[in-house]
Design an enzyme around this catalytic site. Structure first.
Site, PDB file in Angstrom:
ATOM      1  N   TYR A   1      13.801 -80.783  10.115  1.00 63.99           N
ATOM      2  CA  TYR A   1      15.101 -81.461  10.246  1.00 63.99           C
ATOM      3  C   TYR A   1      14.972 -82.477  11.712  1.00 63.99           C
ATOM      4  O   TYR A   1      14.922 -83.886  11.587  1.00 63.99           O
ATOM      5  CB  TYR A   1      16.455 -80.732  10.404  1.00 63.99           C
ATOM      6  CG  TYR A   1      17.535 -81.551  10.433  1.00 63.99           C
ATOM      7  CD1 TYR A   1      18.189 -82.113   9.535  1.00 63.99           C
ATOM      8  CD2 TYR A   1      18.181 -81.712  11.630  1.00 63.99           C
ATOM      9  CE1 TYR A   1      19.423 -82.772   9.542  1.00 63.99           C
ATOM     10  CE2 TYR A   1      19.356 -82.389  11.935  1.00 63.99           C
ATOM     11  CZ  TYR A   1      19.918 -82.986  10.861  1.00 63.99           C
ATOM     12  OH  TYR A   1      21.218 -83.545  10.896  1.00 63.99           O
TER      13      TYR A   1
ATOM     14  N   LYS B   1      14.336 -86.241  11.802  1.00 66.90           N
ATOM     15  CA  LYS B   1      15.620 -87.433  12.552  1.00 66.90           C
ATOM     16  C   LYS B   1      14.703 -87.983  13.650  1.00 66.90           C
ATOM     17  O   LYS B   1      15.227 -89.131  14.026  1.00 66.90           O
ATOM     18  CB  LYS B   1      16.578 -86.358  13.078  1.00 66.90           C
ATOM     19  CG  LYS B   1      17.457 -85.630  12.100  1.00 66.90           C
ATOM     20  CD  LYS B   1      17.935 -86.809  11.066  1.00 66.90           C
ATOM     21  CE  LYS B   1      19.495 -86.391  10.273  1.00 66.90           C
ATOM     22  NZ  LYS B   1      19.775 -87.465   9.176  1.00 66.90           N
TER      23      LYS B   1
HETATM   24  N1  LIG Z   1      27.426 -82.549  10.133  1.00 63.02           N
HETATM   25  C1  LIG Z   1      26.815 -82.699  11.177  1.00 63.02           C
HETATM   26  O1  LIG Z   1      27.248 -82.379  12.362  1.00 63.02           O
HETATM   27  C2  LIG Z   1      25.771 -83.840  11.458  1.00 63.02           C
HETATM   28  C3  LIG Z   1      25.095 -83.997  12.752  1.00 63.02           C
HETATM   29  C4  LIG Z   1      24.057 -84.865  13.067  1.00 63.02           C
HETATM   30  C5  LIG Z   1      23.598 -85.407  11.695  1.00 63.02           C
HETATM   31  N2  LIG Z   1      23.982 -85.323  10.384  1.00 63.02           N
HETATM   32  C6  LIG Z   1      23.596 -85.952   9.294  1.00 63.02           C
HETATM   33  O2  LIG Z   1      24.719 -86.677   8.761  1.00 63.02           O
HETATM   34  C7  LIG Z   1      24.392 -86.987   7.593  1.00 63.02           C
HETATM   35  C8  LIG Z   1      25.239 -86.342   6.516  1.00 63.02           C
HETATM   36  O3  LIG Z   1      25.422 -84.921   6.635  1.00 63.02           O
HETATM   37  P1  LIG Z   1      26.744 -83.994   6.517  1.00 63.02           P
HETATM   38  O4  LIG Z   1      27.044 -83.015   7.444  1.00 63.02           O
HETATM   39  O5  LIG Z   1      27.940 -84.936   5.919  1.00 63.02           O
HETATM   40  O6  LIG Z   1      26.103 -83.152   5.029  1.00 63.02           O
HETATM   41  P2  LIG Z   1      26.714 -82.688   3.528  1.00 63.02           P
HETATM   42  O7  LIG Z   1      25.735 -81.806   3.124  1.00 63.02           O
HETATM   43  O8  LIG Z   1      28.191 -82.544   3.647  1.00 63.02           O
HETATM   44  O9  LIG Z   1      26.324 -84.191   2.908  1.00 63.02           O
HETATM   45  C9  LIG Z   1      25.263 -84.854   2.652  1.00 63.02           C
HETATM   46  C10 LIG Z   1      25.168 -85.332   1.269  1.00 63.02           C
HETATM   47  O10 LIG Z   1      23.809 -85.656   1.062  1.00 63.02           O
HETATM   48  C11 LIG Z   1      23.713 -85.674  -0.361  1.00 63.02           C
HETATM   49  N3  LIG Z   1      22.061 -85.580  -0.793  1.00 63.02           N
HETATM   50  C12 LIG Z   1      21.198 -84.884  -0.237  1.00 63.02           C
HETATM   51  N4  LIG Z   1      20.163 -84.931  -0.830  1.00 63.02           N
HETATM   52  C13 LIG Z   1      20.220 -86.291  -1.402  1.00 63.02           C
HETATM   53  C14 LIG Z   1      19.314 -87.082  -2.430  1.00 63.02           C
HETATM   54  N5  LIG Z   1      18.069 -86.763  -2.543  1.00 63.02           N
HETATM   55  N6  LIG Z   1      19.560 -88.404  -2.649  1.00 63.02           N
HETATM   56  C15 LIG Z   1      21.181 -88.745  -2.680  1.00 63.02           C
HETATM   57  N7  LIG Z   1      21.940 -87.864  -2.105  1.00 63.02           N
HETATM   58  C16 LIG Z   1      21.518 -86.563  -1.575  1.00 63.02           C
HETATM   59  C17 LIG Z   1      24.295 -84.229  -0.801  1.00 63.02           C
HETATM   60  O11 LIG Z   1      24.431 -84.231  -2.061  1.00 63.02           O
HETATM   61  C18 LIG Z   1      25.484 -84.288   0.117  1.00 63.02           C
HETATM   62  O12 LIG Z   1      26.703 -84.845  -0.752  1.00 63.02           O
HETATM   63  C19 LIG Z   1      22.919 -86.251   7.398  1.00 63.02           C
HETATM   64  O13 LIG Z   1      21.871 -87.116   7.422  1.00 63.02           O
HETATM   65  C20 LIG Z   1      22.965 -85.322   8.291  1.00 63.02           C
HETATM   66  O14 LIG Z   1      21.570 -84.935   8.663  1.00 63.02           O
HETATM   67  C21 LIG Z   1      25.258 -84.465  10.468  1.00 63.02           C
END
Ligand SMILES: NC(=O)c1ccc[n+]([C@@H]2O[C@H](COP(=O)([O-])OP(=O)(O)OC[C@H]3O[C@@H](n4cnc5c(N)ncnc54)[C@H](O)[C@@H]3O)[C@@H](O)[C@H]2O)c1
Length: 305
Positions: free
Chosen positions: A164, A168
């Protein structure tokens, strides 16, 4: 009047979590939105059309315009169909938010090749795939906004996240490169490092034994993305913005902070002799700690530097 009236956006991974909030916020600001989500499990397995449909239903119920897309960003041709959905449904594509993501956390000694490849495929290849297809129409219209989603795990390092964090960090690199390449065509490319209580971070809150506080609301990330996606942010290109609690933040770009020089170059013994007195004075911590001296001030009251 919204910030994005008349604009067309694609948000990947918008069926849940942070991406859902991006899509809802962009729509509330007037954009028509392609809500892409394959509906995968947290580790990338499976598919389900329900999440993308639900976000679309929420947007249309609130008076906005949205269409679902259930394609996977990992597939180059499928990513083309995600962008095509914007062109077919709404006639253009102005905004791409590369948000789709999965995690498969393990330390290096336990990580499988499949764990590595699967995470790279969604984040790195998926971001490339969608941007590659969106950049052509954006260049033709001389306008575009690409917002990539990165993470402190890649910018600063995080235990157990080889795949990851690598993904990133790669997204940071692509952001800088596309900012250089596409900026001259009226397309800005920025990254955001969001935060929030989603299923991706659920285990952290479970381990802490406390429910997520209000400042973990994933909706708090969306306003800066709406701004970056707007005409108002035309001067913001190649930047990494973040969110911590109720603050938006800006990350420093990696840059040299000290140098040691010897005419004609160094030999290993010379480096060993002088390192600690010169470069060794500037060693930095790794990991997702908040930098000391960070200022949290509302811009309406004071400006932080
Ligand atoms: N939650 C946090 O604190 C956090 C922190 C830093 C970065 N992020 C980033 O934010 C983004 C969203 O994360 P989140 O926390 O909402 O996670 P989440 O799991 O709630 O949502 C991610 C979504 O992406 C979809 N997805 C996965 N693979 C896919 C694909 N191949 N094609 C299309 N859709 C796909 C999933 O079905 C899911 O609905 C991600 O890129 C994550 O790395 C999140």
């Amino acid at each position: 009047m919204g910030l994005l009236d008349g604009r067309v956006a694609v948000v990947t991974g918008a069926g849940r979590g942070i991406g859902r909030e991006f899509a809802r916020c962009l729509a509330a600001e007037g954009a028509s939105v392609v809500v892409n989500d394959v509906g995968a499990a947290l580790d990338g397995a499976g598919a389900d059309e329900t999440p993308a449909r639900q976000t679309c239903d929420e947007i249309t119920a609130a008076g906005g315009r949205a269409v679902p897309s259930h394609e996977s960003v990992t597939d180059y041709e499928a990513a083309g169909r995600i962008v095509q959905a914007a062109l077919d449904s709404f006639g253009r594509i102005d905004i791409l938010v590369n948000n789709a993501g999965i995690v498969r956390d393990r330390t290096l000694l336990k990580m499988t090749e499949d764990d590595f490849d699967a995470v790279m495929a969604v984040h790195v290849k998926g971001t490339f795939n969608c941007a590659r297809h969106a950049a052509g129409p954006m260049r033709e219209q001389g306008y575009g906004r690409i917002i990539n989603v990165t993470s402190s795990a890649g910018l600063r390092g995080n235990f157990g996240q080889t795949n990851y964090g690598a993904a990133k960090a790669a997204i940071m690199g692509m952001t800088f490169i596309w900012a250089l390449e596409l900026g001259r065509h009226g397309i800005t490319v920025n990254a955001v490092a969001p935060a929030g209580a989603t299923r991706m971070t659920a285990s952290l809150f479970e381990r802490s034994g406390t429910p997520p506080p209000p400042e973990a609301d994933p909706a708090l990330n969306a306003p800066i993305v709406a701004f970056l996606a707007s005409e108002r942010a035309g001067h913001v290109n190649g930047q990494i913005l973040g969110r911590t609690d109720y603050a938006f933040t800006i990350f420093q770009h990696p840059r040299q902070i000290a140098f040691m020089w010897r005419d004609g170059g160094w030999d290993p013994a010379g480096v060993a002799e002088h390192f600690d007195q010169i470069l060794g004075q500037h060693l930095q911590p790794v990991g997702m700690t908040m930098p000391t001296g960070m200022e949290f001030r509302a811009p309406s009251t004071r400006t932080s530097t």
